[in-house]
Design an enzyme around this catalytic site. Structure first.
Site, PDB file in Angstrom:
ATOM      1  N   HIS A 163       0.844  -1.206   0.000  1.00 37.68           N
ATOM      2  CA  HIS A 163       0.000   0.000   0.000  1.00 37.68           C
ATOM      3  C   HIS A 163       0.882   1.261   0.000  1.00 37.68           C
ATOM      4  O   HIS A 163       0.867   2.057   0.941  1.00 37.68           O
ATOM      5  CB  HIS A 163      -0.861  -0.062   1.268  1.00 37.68           C
ATOM      6  CG  HIS A 163      -2.044   0.844   1.344  1.00 37.68           C
ATOM      7  ND1 HIS A 163      -1.957   2.207   1.229  1.00 37.68           N
ATOM      8  CD2 HIS A 163      -3.351   0.578   1.553  1.00 37.68           C
ATOM      9  CE1 HIS A 163      -3.165   2.733   1.380  1.00 37.68           C
ATOM     10  NE2 HIS A 163      -4.031   1.769   1.571  1.00 37.68           N
ATOM     11  N   GLU A 262      -0.853   1.263  -5.365  1.00 37.93           N
ATOM     12  CA  GLU A 262      -0.670   0.010  -4.637  1.00 37.93           C
ATOM     13  C   GLU A 262      -0.720  -1.202  -5.564  1.00 37.93           C
ATOM     14  O   GLU A 262      -1.620  -1.308  -6.397  1.00 37.93           O
ATOM     15  CB  GLU A 262      -1.794  -0.128  -3.599  1.00 37.93           C
ATOM     16  CG  GLU A 262      -1.969   1.121  -2.751  1.00 37.93           C
ATOM     17  CD  GLU A 262      -3.293   1.129  -1.979  1.00 37.93           C
ATOM     18  OE1 GLU A 262      -3.779   0.044  -1.617  1.00 37.93           O
ATOM     19  OE2 GLU A 262      -3.840   2.225  -1.760  1.00 37.93           O
TER      20      GLU A 262
HETATM   21  O1  TA6 Z   1      -6.188   1.445  -0.523  1.00 38.43           O
HETATM   22  C1  TA6 Z   1      -7.190   2.374  -0.368  1.00 38.43           C
HETATM   23  C2  TA6 Z   1      -7.885   2.145   0.953  1.00 38.43           C
HETATM   24  O2  TA6 Z   1      -8.400   0.846   1.011  1.00 38.43           O
HETATM   25  C3  TA6 Z   1      -8.944   3.227   1.118  1.00 38.43           C
HETATM   26  O3  TA6 Z   1     -10.257   2.757   1.005  1.00 38.43           O
HETATM   27  C4  TA6 Z   1      -8.601   3.919   2.401  1.00 38.43           C
HETATM   28  O4  TA6 Z   1      -9.491   3.797   3.407  1.00 38.43           O
HETATM   29  C5  TA6 Z   1      -7.177   3.470   2.658  1.00 38.43           C
HETATM   30  O5  TA6 Z   1      -6.963   2.268   2.031  1.00 38.43           O
HETATM   31  C6  TA6 Z   1      -6.598   3.516   4.055  1.00 38.43           C
HETATM   32  O6  TA6 Z   1      -7.062   2.505   4.869  1.00 38.43           O
HETATM   33  P1  TA6 Z   1      -6.675   2.482   6.403  1.00 38.43           P
HETATM   34  O7  TA6 Z   1      -7.279   1.230   6.949  1.00 38.43           O
HETATM   35  O8  TA6 Z   1      -5.167   2.474   6.476  1.00 38.43           O
HETATM   36  O9  TA6 Z   1      -7.240   3.735   7.019  1.00 38.43           O
END
Ligand code: TA6
Length: 287
Positions: A163, A262
């Site tokens: 990510h 990602e």
């Molecule tokens: O990768 C995008 C995502 O899934 C978004 O929907 C957003 O919420 C982000 O990741 C961050 O997630 P987190 O659980 O780290 O707040």
């Protein structure tokens, strides 16, 4: 966060030292090709800076390094699933303590490998025997590989994501391209022109992107290339203003200087039979 100001607690080699940052143990790489820092909590790359270039990876100035919650910024390892496929969101790997398996180095850079195996804790959340390995190759580029092995005797379904939070000069002057002709947003499929700029929250799962996705960053006048393998999607995320304000570990305006690109397996679509292995990887280079 400047880990280079922190006292050294161990020296592992000419290029790798260890320090403590709040509640977490951090490996510091200082090599002629690049510097980087890697947290054992989450097997999480916190920073990467090729020699003579600006930081490539973004870290939130309000990130929590207590070891009690996932770190905001860097490269969280979402595993064994991506997003809300199950609880906790983005899996347990990013909030687990990993073990240093190996470090190697030569004139091209440093390779660090960390591992996570199933435990009573993980089996409570997910009833599988596994070995997960993260291999970080720090040099002119940053390569991260996530190798998942089913060490049990029943099939296991996995997803996940590397990510990556990229450090950019100005989100309003940033374009991500080579994303392919379709994305999923809030569960709905949309046709895509293959690129996107940003003037509001973007949270998209691109399902047909090229192997290399380009990030054109006019703010810093540079291009970042993100080359992925073993994935079935590229996720692009910027939370924009309201979501940043609502998140305790992001400064209100910090969405202006980051974008997540990602390498992802969405929908837990990889099945590993007993003994089988899958590798998800991403390479980030700065042009
Ligand atoms: O990768 C995008 C995502 O899934 C978004 O929907 C957003 O919420 C982000 O990741 C961050 O997630 P987190 O659980 O780290 O707040």
């Amino acid at each position: 966060m400047d880990v280079n100001q922190l006292p050294t607690t161990a020296v592992l080699s000419d290029y790798v030292t260890v320090c403590e940052l709040d509640g977490i143990k951090v490996l510091r790489v200082i090599h002629p090709k690049a510097t980087a820092s890697i947290s054992l909590f989450g097997a999480h790359v916190l920073s990467f800076q090729p020699s003579g270039k600006k930081d490539v990876i973004w870290m939130s100035e309000k990130a929590d390094f207590s070891g009690n919650k996932a770190i905001r910024g860097g490269v969280p390892v979402c595993w064994p699933w991506f997003g809300k496929a199950a609880e906790p969101s983005h899996g347990f790997a990013r909030s687990s303590e990993w073990t240093l398996n190996e470090h190697r180095e030569n004139e091209q850079g440093v390779i660090i490998s960390l591992t996570l195996k199933d435990s009573a804790n993980t089996r409570d959340i997910w009833p599988h025997a596994f070995n997960a390995e993260i291999i970080m190759e720090v040099g002119d580029t940053l390569k991260i590989s996530l190798v998942s092995t089913n060490t049990g005797d029943t099939p296991m379904l996995i997803g996940g994501a590397l990510h990556t939070y990229l450090n950019i000069g100005d989100i309003t002057k940033t374009t991500v391209s080579q994303l392919g002709n379709e994305f999923i947003a809030a569960g709905v499929r949309h046709p895509s022109a293959g690129n996107t700029g940003f003037d509001q929250e973007v949270d998209r799962i691109y399902t047909h992107s090229d192997e290399t996705v380009m990030v054109e960053d006019l703010g810093f006048q540079r291009r970042l290339a993100v080359t992925n393998q073993g994935h079935n999607a590229v996720v692009v995320w910027n939370p924009w203003k309201d979501l940043s304000i609502s998140m305790g570990d992001m400064a209100d305006n910090s969405y202006e200087t980051m974008v997540c690109v990602e390498s992802a397996v969405h929908d837990r679509s990889v099945t590993l039979e007993p003994g089988q292995t899958h590798t998800l990887s991403t390479v980030i280079s700065c042009q």
